[in-house]
Enzyme design. Structure first.
Site, PDB file in Angstrom:
ATOM      1  N   SER A 131      40.735 -26.455 -39.246  1.00 24.37           N
ATOM      2  CA  SER A 131      41.069 -27.843 -39.570  1.00 24.37           C
ATOM      3  C   SER A 131      40.082 -28.812 -38.926  1.00 24.37           C
ATOM      4  CB  SER A 131      42.503 -28.176 -39.158  1.00 24.37           C
ATOM      5  OG  SER A 131      42.673 -28.022 -37.767  1.00 24.37           O
ATOM      6  N   GLU A 132      39.568 -28.468 -37.724  1.00 29.96           N
ATOM      7  CA  GLU A 132      38.571 -29.333 -37.089  1.00 29.96           C
ATOM      8  C   GLU A 132      37.541 -28.503 -36.321  1.00 29.96           C
ATOM      9  OE1 GLU A 132      38.506 -32.581 -37.453  1.00 29.96           O
ATOM     10  OE2 GLU A 132      40.554 -33.001 -38.159  1.00 29.96           O
ATOM     11  N   THR A 133      36.308 -28.939 -36.383  1.00 27.06           N
ATOM     12  CA  THR A 133      35.260 -28.508 -35.467  1.00 27.06           C
ATOM     13  C   THR A 133      34.799 -29.742 -34.707  1.00 27.06           C
ATOM     14  OG1 THR A 133      34.520 -26.665 -36.863  1.00 27.06           O
ATOM     15  CG2 THR A 133      32.939 -27.526 -35.260  1.00 27.06           C
TER      16      THR A 133
END
Length: 260
Positions: free
Chosen positions: A45-47
């Protein structure tokens, strides 16, 4: 070029719970398109990427499809990497971001985020809200980037099966569903199909909306929340007025190296 990569489960007491984030420490910024490609390859979902600036850091977050203005769980993951793996020994980490100054501190066993509060305003229920959720919400509020839908009880939140094609038609970045809980002060789920994330496991930034709402509703400044996704996560919240504190645990899942 080789880059260190950490995968951290944020807002988690054990692996395979909470929200996984990829953390990539940098010495200098990479081109935006390259960071976006890394995030797409990671497919989380996030880096999150950060670079040192004096004693502080700059921070940026990418979903698999776009750069976002604020992300809670990935900020917690980045701070965890700095504290646990990179040897940051200060009392407080200061990140500079698109959403202004963000601070993170260790408080007993928790990592605590300090984020700006999102103002919320009551609005009419969107025409397609019942179709989007399969059940009519009680109320709707508009935050800085998200819509907040209030339901009657925790069971309704657990049983939601959203129509993501309907949610995609809503202009806001994310859709928060929330209700009171017996075991916690409130529960929630978060959907962001416009950002390439149908359902986010645990969403720190959503609590910049949820904390002021439930604090006003309950008259409490300290609250314990649970995001009841399949992975699930507990958040320890405090309303500070124009800021909120969001605390949680984290655990390392993976340490690796990117070769690009």
């Amino acid at each position: 070029m080789k880059l260190k990569l950490f995968q951290v489960d944020a807002f988690a007491e054990k692996t395979f719970s909470g929200n996984p984030a990829a953390v990539v420490p940098l010495e200098e910024w990479l081109p935006s398109h390259l960071m976006q490609n890394i995030a797409r390859e990671n497919n989380l979902s996030e880096t999150v990427f950060f670079v040192p600036r004096g004693t502080n850091f700059e921070i940026r977050w990418f979903t698999p499809t776009t750069e976002v203005n604020l992300c809670g769980h990935a900020t917690l993951a980045a701070a965890f990497v700095l504290f646990e793996h990179i040897g940051f020994n200060g009392k407080e980490i200061v990140f500079h971001s698109r959403s202004g100054k963000l601070t993170v501190k260790k408080e007993e066993k928790l990592i605590v985020l300090n984020f700006p509060t999102s103002e919320i305003n009551a609005i009419k229920l969107p025409e397609n809200s019942a179709k989007a959720f399969g059940i009519e919400p009680q109320q709707c509020f508009k935050g800085r980037e998200n819509l907040l839908f209030v339901f009657r009880n925790e069971k309704e939140i657990q049983n939601l099966e959203p129509d993501f094609s309907c949610l995609m038609k809503m202009e806001e970045r994310g859709i928060i569903a929330t209700a009171p809980s017996v075991d916690y002060d409130f529960v929630s789920r978060f959907f962001a199909p416009r950002e390439g994330i149908d359902e986010d496991p645990v969403t720190g930034s959503a609590h910049t909306v949820l904390i002021p709402y439930w604090s006003q509703k309950s008259g409490k400044t300290k609250l314990v929340a649970r995001q009841i996704s399949k992975r699930g996560g507990t958040l320890y919240c405090k309303n500070l007025g124009n800021r909120v504190e969001i605390g949680g645990n984290a655990i390392t899942y993976l340490i690796g190296e990117i070769d690009i």
